[in-house]
Design an enzyme around this catalytic site. Structure first.
Site, mmCIF file in Angstrom:
data_model
loop_
_atom_site.group_PDB
_atom_site.id
_atom_site.type_symbol
_atom_site.label_atom_id
_atom_site.label_comp_id
_atom_site.label_asym_id
_atom_site.label_seq_id
_atom_site.Cartn_x
_atom_site.Cartn_y
_atom_site.Cartn_z
ATOM 1 N N GLU A 60 22.753 -62.155 47.815
ATOM 2 C CA GLU A 60 24.209 -62.340 47.884
ATOM 3 C C GLU A 60 24.611 -63.792 48.040
ATOM 4 O O GLU A 60 25.614 -64.239 47.463
ATOM 5 C CB GLU A 60 24.790 -61.521 49.055
ATOM 6 N N HIS A 129 27.374 -51.004 58.182
ATOM 7 C CA HIS A 129 27.947 -50.539 56.913
ATOM 8 C C HIS A 129 29.429 -50.184 57.036
ATOM 9 O O HIS A 129 29.920 -49.340 56.286
ATOM 10 C CB HIS A 129 27.185 -49.308 56.400
#
Ligand SMILES: Cc1ncc(C[n+]2csc(CCOP(=O)(O)OP(=O)(O)O)c2C)c(N)n1
Lengths: 346, 320
Positions: A60, A129
């Site tokens: 990322e 998450h």
């Protein structure tokens, strides 16, 4: 008008913009795979090919820098993260590179980069998450921050984000994906920096972000039954923020509750409270109240998860205290959950 | 010797039976936690953990059922946490993705790819600093080496010659994405070998072979005072997350699965023990005992209470 889901609206925006502008491309982990980011990237690989719709390594940080460079050189990248939490790996590229890119060029170049990130919730997503992070991003000058709530806004704001000449972070709550509502066909833009009145009312203003608009609308309909009239303002963008729409509403109602889909402490709700106290000081009938996530990491097990997230009940109870009303019976009320999905429309 | 191999088989059975129980009961919607199943990889954590001392430490990923059970043998704690009950020391806050048991050297798991690698390097740094002789084994998928933090950690571990074993559990997949789409290199082991460490590789599904290789690796770490990198190949039987197969999704074929299934880690070890003359009744007894342990663990978990809601706020900071 025809109805489509939030997810389909995102997909339409992507298809139409990629058709319109060959400099737009989309990339990210899993973007072209068979699950298609919950369906939001459907058809893109088939229509535009692997050079404009591409998977990436699990990198990322680097891939954000790659997007930034491509944007500086004239492309319009859309980087997708299936969870906001993974976007945090790119914090250096966001906060040290992308945000100051235009400033560092003396305003002569910028980076038209869109970053879509999905806010997870439920079924034990847990503390890695489920983050929102919009306030953290909004804190950094040079990043625009967009949080669509309705399908119409999902499409119109995403198109606006893609056409914008600066980095835009676009946060999509997973629980909004299933709702269906009227969305115009063809290309249209919802301008960045304009809020929306989701519901008109006169007794109290709720400023809500993302999923919390769903809870606010539910709470408002409960309160309506006992004669309380709620106005709901969805700012839609934290940066740039439509201050006027908030201020005008609170000047009318005299009361303000901020329901943010994020932690409260040092969050967007504090920004709204400061704005309102500054602009509406003499007109307030009571202090601004704020609700959001519990100040803890997000737990996995359902009953703790329920205690972590505020919902329509939290909003009703808070407003009862603000208006000095006795608690109404909510035992017959069915609230939204992982199983009881919000299907829209507003 | 043979007793050790039999205990390895026992662990394999425990893990497989536990995951079969998950598959059986998940549909009841009581285990509200996303399941990244270990089926297919069991030989790796069981083999490596068998080579570790009980005081040694491990860290893992969200795909952690096998590692947790291999390191702790604590099936009651395992199911208590999956069911989110107060009887779990984690009290339901962690679920399947964040299992830990520091008292067993199970130092935690991260669902952020590659992020346990630097933390494990830090565990190893502290162990060296304290001269306590403990070794750290960190488990990660082949996707983790795509993160910069993997290389930064490897560099530091090799620079400081830390007592750490990096275990790459390589199933050739990151969710649904094949290596061709992700890798600008051919051999991860060759790349790592350019650092000052020892590298090892196997595609065996026999936990005893993995254990023996891990023993050699650990021997080198202790004597040679260099980090070790162990790449083990395996096949992920089920979907990335969830309890079902997904061969109809199109990114891989069922034939690939059948090839690996022919040397399934549990069946293979059983066959080898029989070939070595271990009486079948002995294995059947082990299977019955482990099956019963799993059954009881599920039953206890289902019957246990949830913690009260104030627990949400506990444990954010020390002493609170
Ligand atoms: C930093 C980060 N990016 C993306 C994800 C989403 N994600 C979860 S698992 C996974 C694939 C990991 O593959 P691998 O490391 O090979 O492990 P495996 O799942 O095969 O065991 C991805 C991309 C994540 N968890 N963390």
């Amino acid at each position: 008008m025809r109805k489509i889901t939030f997810c389909e609206a995102l997909n339409e925006a992507l298809v139409e913009e990629m058709e319109r502008d060959p400099s737009v491309f989309i990339y990210g982990i899993g973007v072209p795979d068979h699950k298609k980011i919950f369906g939001s990237t459907n058809h893109l690989l088939e229509k535009f090919g692997p050079d404009r719709c591409l998977d990436t390594p699990i990198s990322e940080d680097a891939m954000t820098g790659v997007g930034l460079g491509a944007a500086i050189n004239g492309l319009r990248p859309i980087h997708v993260h299936i969870r906001v939490d993974f976007l945090l790996l790119a914090m250096n590229q966001l906060a040290n590179m992308a945000s100051s890119c235009r400033y560092g060029f003396g305003g002569r170049r910028g980076a038209p980069l869109v970053i879509r990130a999905i806010v997870g919730r439920g079924w034990g997503q847990g503390f890695q998450h489920s983050k929102s992070m919009h306030a953290v991003m909004a804190h950094i000058p040079g990043l625009k921050v967009v949080l669509p709530t309705t399908p119409r806004d999902a499409k119109g704001l995403l198109i606006a984000a893609i056409r914008d000449d600066d980095p835009v972070l676009f946060f999509e709550h997973r629980w909004l994906y299933w709702q269906e509502a009227e969305v115009p066909e063809g290309s249209f833009v919802e301008p960045l920096g304009k809020g929306r009145i989701l519901r008109k009312g006169s007794d109290l203003t709720i400023v809500a972000t993302s999923w919390m608009n769903v809870e606010a609308v539910h709470a408002a309909s409960i309160l309506e039954r006992r004669g309380v009239s709620i106005e709901i303002v969805d700012p839609r963008c934290l940066v740039p923020l439509d201050q006027a729409i908030i201020v005008e509403s609170v000047k009318k109602t005299g009361r303000c509750l901020v329901a943010d889909n994020d932690w409260v402490y040092c969050g967007f709700s504090a920004e709204v409270a400061a704005l309102v106290s500054d602009a509406c000081f003499g007109m307030l009938k009571g202090p601004v109240k704020r609700i959001g996530f519990a100040q803890t990491p997000c737990p996995t097990v359902r009953h703790l998860e329920n205690a972590f997230y505020p919902n329509a009940e939290t909003i009703v109870r808070t407003i009862e205290r603000m208006l000095d009303l006795p608690e109404m019976d909510l035992s017959g009320e069915r609230f939204f959950s992982h199983e009881n999905r919000f299907k829209g429309p507003f | 010797m043979i007793d050790e191999a039999i205990d390895i088989y026992r662990k394999l059975v425990l893990i497989r039976r536990s995951e079969e129980a998950i598959r059986r009961w998940y549909g009841q919607d009581e285990m509200k936690t996303p399941m990244h199943m270990s089926m297919g990889e069991e030989a790796i954590p069981v083999g490596v953990c068998a080579a570790l001392a009980s005081t040694d430490q491990v860290m893992g990923t969200y795909r952690t059922h096998a590692l947790y059970l291999a390191k702790t043998d604590d099936v009651d704690g395992f199911f208590a946490e999956l069911y989110g009950r107060a009887s779990s020391p984690l009290r339901g806050k962690c679920g399947s993705m964040h299992l830990s048991a520091p008292e067993h050297g199970m130092m935690g798991c991260s669902a952020i790819v590659a992020s346990a690698v630097p933390v494990s390097t830090g565990l190893a740094f502290a162990n060296r600093y304290q001269a306590n002789g403990k070794l750290v084994a960190v488990f990660f998928g082949d996707g983790a080496v795509e993160g910069g933090v993997f290389w930064e950690s490897l560099n530091f571990a090799c620079l400081r010659q830390l007592p750490i074993l990096l275990v790459c559990e390589d199933n050739g997949l990151a969710v649904h994405t094949l290596p061709e789409t992700r890798h600008g290199y051919d051999s991860i082991t060759q790349l790592v070998a350019g650092y000052r460490c020892d590298t090892w590789e196997t595609d065996s599904t026999d936990a005893v072979v993995v254990r023996d290789l891990a023993r050699r690796a650990i021997g080198r770490i202790r004597e040679g005072k260099r980090p070790g990198f162990l790449r083990c190949r395996y096949y992920r039987y089920l979907e990335h997350v969830g309890i079902n197969t997904d061969f109809d999704a199109g990114y891989r074929t069922e034939e690939g699965y059948r090839e690996w299934l022919a040397r399934d880690p549990v069946d293979l070890r059983r066959r080898l023990l029989l070939e070595q003359g271990v009486p079948e009744e002995r294995l059947c007894r082990i299977e019955a005992v482990e099956t019963e342990r799993v059954r009881q663990a599920v039953e206890k978990a289902k019957a246990a209470e949830f913690c009260n809601q104030s627990a949400l706020y506990e444990g954010v900071f020390a002493g609170a």
